[in-house]
Design a protein around this motif. Structure first.
Motif, PDB file in Angstrom:
ATOM      1  N   GLY A 223       0.799  -1.223   0.024  1.00  0.00           N
ATOM      2  CA  GLY A 223      -0.009   0.027  -0.175  1.00  0.00           C
ATOM      3  C   GLY A 223       1.028   1.321   0.142  1.00  0.00           C
ATOM      4  N   ASN A 224       2.026   1.229   0.543  1.00  0.00           N
ATOM      5  CA  ASN A 224       3.235   2.244   0.301  1.00  0.00           C
ATOM      6  C   ASN A 224       2.544   3.474   0.908  1.00  0.00           C
ATOM      7  OD1 ASN A 224       4.281   0.533  -1.296  1.00  0.00           O
ATOM      8  ND2 ASN A 224       3.283   1.230  -3.227  1.00  0.00           N
ATOM      9  N   LEU A 225       2.227   3.423   2.167  1.00  0.00           N
ATOM     10  CA  LEU A 225       1.581   4.470   2.718  1.00  0.00           C
ATOM     11  C   LEU A 225       2.819   4.979   3.959  1.00  0.00           C
ATOM     12  CD1 LEU A 225      -1.746   3.063   4.163  1.00  0.00           C
ATOM     13  CD2 LEU A 225      -1.250   4.743   2.218  1.00  0.00           C
ATOM     14  N   PRO A 226       3.216   6.245   3.781  1.00  0.00           N
ATOM     15  CA  PRO A 226       4.515   6.734   4.661  1.00  0.00           C
ATOM     16  C   PRO A 226       4.128   6.655   5.967  1.00  0.00           C
ATOM     17  CG  PRO A 226       3.902   8.332   2.870  1.00  0.00           C
ATOM     18  CD  PRO A 226       2.786   7.231   2.637  1.00  0.00           C
ATOM     19  N   PHE A 227       5.099   6.296   6.728  1.00  0.00           N
ATOM     20  CA  PHE A 227       4.859   6.060   8.473  1.00  0.00           C
ATOM     21  C   PHE A 227       4.200   4.849   8.712  1.00  0.00           C
ATOM     22  CE2 PHE A 227       5.144  10.579   7.504  1.00  0.00           C
ATOM     23  CZ  PHE A 227       6.409  10.835   7.925  1.00  0.00           C
ATOM     24  N   GLU A 228       3.703   4.058   7.621  1.00  0.00           N
ATOM     25  CA  GLU A 228       2.772   2.695   7.961  1.00  0.00           C
ATOM     26  C   GLU A 228       3.486   1.647   7.317  1.00  0.00           C
ATOM     27  OE1 GLU A 228      -1.506   3.367   7.675  1.00  0.00           O
ATOM     28  OE2 GLU A 228      -1.198   5.358   8.402  1.00  0.00           O
ATOM     29  N   THR A 229       3.276   1.738   5.992  1.00  0.00           N
ATOM     30  CA  THR A 229       3.891   0.531   5.249  1.00  0.00           C
ATOM     31  C   THR A 229       4.959   0.722   4.331  1.00  0.00           C
ATOM     32  OG1 THR A 229       2.082   0.934   3.601  1.00  0.00           O
ATOM     33  CG2 THR A 229       1.700  -0.693   5.560  1.00  0.00           C
ATOM     34  N   GLU A 230       5.679   1.894   4.248  1.00  0.00           N
ATOM     35  CA  GLU A 230       6.723   2.381   3.433  1.00  0.00           C
ATOM     36  C   GLU A 230       7.986   1.918   3.785  1.00  0.00           C
ATOM     37  OE1 GLU A 230       7.318   6.353   1.016  1.00  0.00           O
ATOM     38  OE2 GLU A 230       8.005   6.579   3.178  1.00  0.00           O
ATOM     39  N   VAL A 231       8.561   1.178   2.958  1.00  0.00           N
ATOM     40  CA  VAL A 231       9.882   0.392   3.022  1.00  0.00           C
ATOM     41  C   VAL A 231      11.128   1.334   2.555  1.00  0.00           C
ATOM     42  CG1 VAL A 231       8.795  -2.015   3.297  1.00  0.00           C
ATOM     43  CG2 VAL A 231       9.774  -1.160   1.136  1.00  0.00           C
ATOM     44  N   MET A 232      12.290   1.032   2.921  1.00  0.00           N
ATOM     45  CA  MET A 232      13.527   1.633   2.543  1.00  0.00           C
ATOM     46  C   MET A 232      13.550   1.730   0.991  1.00  0.00           C
ATOM     47  SD  MET A 232      16.415   0.996   5.453  1.00  0.00           S
ATOM     48  CE  MET A 232      16.305  -0.694   5.518  1.00  0.00           C
ATOM     49  N   SER A 233      13.686   0.494   0.257  1.00  0.00           N
ATOM     50  CA  SER A 233      13.748   0.367  -1.056  1.00  0.00           C
ATOM     51  C   SER A 233      12.907   1.397  -1.747  1.00  0.00           C
ATOM     52  CB  SER A 233      13.575  -0.878  -1.411  1.00  0.00           C
ATOM     53  OG  SER A 233      12.531  -1.479  -1.028  1.00  0.00           O
ATOM     54  N   LEU A 234      11.487   1.606  -1.187  1.00  0.00           N
ATOM     55  CA  LEU A 234      10.574   2.327  -1.858  1.00  0.00           C
ATOM     56  C   LEU A 234      10.791   3.872  -1.768  1.00  0.00           C
ATOM     57  CD1 LEU A 234       7.840   2.725  -3.566  1.00  0.00           C
ATOM     58  CD2 LEU A 234       6.653   2.671  -1.150  1.00  0.00           C
ATOM     59  N   LEU A 235      11.307   4.068  -0.640  1.00  0.00           N
ATOM     60  CA  LEU A 235      11.567   5.460  -0.390  1.00  0.00           C
ATOM     61  C   LEU A 235      13.074   6.007  -1.266  1.00  0.00           C
ATOM     62  CD1 LEU A 235      11.076   7.949   1.186  1.00  0.00           C
ATOM     63  CD2 LEU A 235      12.834   7.282   3.120  1.00  0.00           C
ATOM     64  N   VAL A 236      13.919   5.085  -1.630  1.00  0.00           N
ATOM     65  CA  VAL A 236      15.085   5.045  -2.180  1.00  0.00           C
ATOM     66  C   VAL A 236      14.507   5.383  -3.697  1.00  0.00           C
ATOM     67  CG1 VAL A 236      16.936   4.424  -3.463  1.00  0.00           C
ATOM     68  CG2 VAL A 236      16.438   4.047  -1.063  1.00  0.00           C
ATOM     69  N   PHE A 237      13.608   4.783  -4.247  1.00  0.00           N
ATOM     70  CA  PHE A 237      12.852   4.922  -5.592  1.00  0.00           C
ATOM     71  C   PHE A 237      12.183   6.245  -5.719  1.00  0.00           C
ATOM     72  CE2 PHE A 237       9.306   4.389  -8.302  1.00  0.00           C
ATOM     73  CZ  PHE A 237       9.800   4.093  -9.426  1.00  0.00           C
ATOM     74  N   ILE A 238      11.349   6.546  -4.574  1.00  0.00           N
ATOM     75  CA  ILE A 238      10.668   7.898  -4.602  1.00  0.00           C
ATOM     76  C   ILE A 238      11.819   9.053  -4.740  1.00  0.00           C
ATOM     77  CG2 ILE A 238       9.271   9.575  -3.297  1.00  0.00           C
ATOM     78  CD1 ILE A 238       7.987   7.030  -2.025  1.00  0.00           C
ATOM     79  N   ARG A 239      12.915   8.939  -4.067  1.00  0.00           N
ATOM     80  CA  ARG A 239      13.816   9.991  -4.333  1.00  0.00           C
ATOM     81  C   ARG A 239      14.439   9.962  -5.585  1.00  0.00           C
ATOM     82  NH1 ARG A 239      11.108  11.941  -0.832  1.00  0.00           N
ATOM     83  NH2 ARG A 239      11.632  11.945   1.447  1.00  0.00           N
ATOM     84  N   LEU A 240      14.467   8.983  -6.163  1.00  0.00           N
ATOM     85  CA  LEU A 240      15.381   8.965  -7.634  1.00  0.00           C
ATOM     86  C   LEU A 240      14.044   9.565  -8.288  1.00  0.00           C
ATOM     87  CD1 LEU A 240      16.869   5.300  -7.788  1.00  0.00           C
ATOM     88  CD2 LEU A 240      17.945   7.577  -7.453  1.00  0.00           C
ATOM     89  N   ASP A 241      12.767   9.049  -8.170  1.00  0.00           N
ATOM     90  CA  ASP A 241      11.966   9.648  -9.186  1.00  0.00           C
ATOM     91  C   ASP A 241      11.493  11.061  -8.979  1.00  0.00           C
ATOM     92  OD1 ASP A 241       9.917   8.877 -10.950  1.00  0.00           O
ATOM     93  OD2 ASP A 241       8.141   9.484  -9.423  1.00  0.00           O
ATOM     94  N   GLU A 242      12.220  11.809  -7.813  1.00  0.00           N
ATOM     95  CA  GLU A 242      12.153  13.216  -7.554  1.00  0.00           C
ATOM     96  C   GLU A 242      13.469  13.801  -8.082  1.00  0.00           C
ATOM     97  OE1 GLU A 242       9.186  13.054  -3.651  1.00  0.00           O
ATOM     98  OE2 GLU A 242      11.340  13.347  -3.519  1.00  0.00           O
ATOM     99  N   TYR A 243      14.175  13.099  -8.600  1.00  0.00           N
ATOM    100  CA  TYR A 243      15.705  13.683  -9.022  1.00  0.00           C
ATOM    101  C   TYR A 243      16.374  13.938  -7.666  1.00  0.00           C
ATOM    102  CZ  TYR A 243      13.619  13.414 -13.554  1.00  0.00           C
ATOM    103  OH  TYR A 243      12.909  12.758 -14.797  1.00  0.00           O
ATOM    104  N   ASP A 244      15.866  13.484  -6.627  1.00  0.00           N
ATOM    105  CA  ASP A 244      16.928  13.932  -5.491  1.00  0.00           C
ATOM    106  C   ASP A 244      17.899  12.682  -5.341  1.00  0.00           C
ATOM    107  OD1 ASP A 244      18.039  14.949  -3.078  1.00  0.00           O
ATOM    108  OD2 ASP A 244      16.049  14.804  -2.140  1.00  0.00           O
ATOM    109  N   TYR A 245      19.022  12.619  -6.149  1.00  0.00           N
ATOM    110  CA  TYR A 245      20.101  11.445  -6.048  1.00  0.00           C
ATOM    111  C   TYR A 245      20.716  11.574  -4.965  1.00  0.00           C
ATOM    112  CZ  TYR A 245      18.961  11.453 -11.133  1.00  0.00           C
ATOM    113  OH  TYR A 245      18.203  11.305 -12.148  1.00  0.00           O
ATOM    114  N   PRO A 246      21.209  12.715  -4.205  1.00  0.00           N
ATOM    115  CA  PRO A 246      22.013  12.248  -2.825  1.00  0.00           C
ATOM    116  C   PRO A 246      21.098  11.891  -1.789  1.00  0.00           C
ATOM    117  CG  PRO A 246      22.302  14.712  -4.013  1.00  0.00           C
ATOM    118  CD  PRO A 246      21.104  13.933  -4.982  1.00  0.00           C
TER     119      PRO A 246
END
Length: 280
Positions: A223-246
């Motif tokens: 379900g990818n809910l922040p603070f509930e069911t969001e995992v580390m690998s998904l957060l990395v993907f989200i940051r990449l999708d936002e072009y926040d590479y650092p």
């Protein structure tokens, strides 16, 4: 005699220089360079920015969810993977070869397909979910579903590391112990378990490391809910999708450190076990 010995030594690893060079080149190109590039991106942030990213409330929540689900998945894989390896080695039954082949299915199946299959089975209107959710057992879009997806993708590591070692355990030693009056539990605890323990620990550590980095299966069932069911690998993907590479590199570095620490602990346990076995 000296010429014979010299020739024998050369024949141990023919082409050692070339094979070592190719191996190191491959390792550097495929493994080392990407990791170094990621670490370089993280270190360019500066300590203050790096700490701000990895200690943010959302990031810490993903650490907690990911590690707790991975630990649960590893514990269950340790139990059921060990039992499955035992059944495959010690018993003959119809469909054994099919079951043995199915163990490797998570290696061949795209993890996204596994996630869709789990959602189909455990969602509120799924085959099992429709009966479990009225009982208060929510799997899809819940932390339990994350652990289940991790179990599915990582259980072969436990089975395939324990199975060959269990096959090599000499049955005549067990028969000798049984003839001397040892119970089944004593045979397992004193003969079988010490032999398979290093492989068992290795399989569990690989299962845990694989669970930490799982993405495809989890995306669909969590379900990818922040603070509930969001995992580390998904957060990395989200940051990449936002072009926040650092930021993506910083969080990935935390995942890398956790995996390395786990492997270091595992190797330490195995080394201690080997020394203990040698002393006794």
């Amino acid at each position: 005699m000296s010429l014979f010995s010299k020739s024998s030594q050369r024949g141990i690893l023919p082409g050692f220089g070339l094979t070592l060079g190719v191996t190191l080149f491959y390792f550097t190109l495929i493994v080392a360079l990407p990791l170094l590039a990621m670490l370089y991106k993280s270190f360019n942030l500066g300590w203050a920015d790096f700490w701000s990213i990895i200690s943010s409330e959302r990031a810490v929540a993903t650490y907690r969810i990911t590690v707790s689900a991975a630990l649960l998945a590893t514990l269950l894989n340790a139990l059921f993977g060990m039992l499955l390896a035992w059944v495959l080695v010690r018993y003959e039954f119809p469909g054994k070869r099919l079951l043995d082949a199915v163990v490797d299915l998570p290696f061949a199946l795209p993890t996204a397909v596994a996630g869709l299959a789990l959602v189909t089975v455990f969602s509120a209107n799924g085959w099992f979910g429709r009966y479990l959710e009225p009982l208060g057992i929510k799997i899809a879009y819940a932390p339990l579903g994350i652990a289940l997806a991790m179990m599915f993708t990582s259980i072969p590591f436990v089975v395939r590391t324990v199975q060959p070692v269990l096959e090599d355990v000499a049955t005549d030693v067990e028969e000798a112990a049984r003839s001397l009056g040892a119970t089944n539990w004593q045979i397992f605890a004193n003969i079988i378990w010490p032999a398979i323990f290093p492989a068992f620990v290795a399989g569990c550590s690989l299962s845990f490391a694989r669970s930490l980095g799982e993405f495809g299966a989890i995306v669909f069932i969590s379900g990818n809910l922040p603070f509930e069911t969001e995992v580390m690998s998904l957060l990395v993907f989200i940051r990449l999708d936002e072009y926040d590479y650092p930021a993506a590199a910083a969080i990935a570095t935390v995942m890398l450190v956790i995996a390395f620490v786990m492997l270091f602990v595992t190797n330490s346990i195995q080394a201690w076990q080997l020394k203990y076995a040698e002393r006794n």
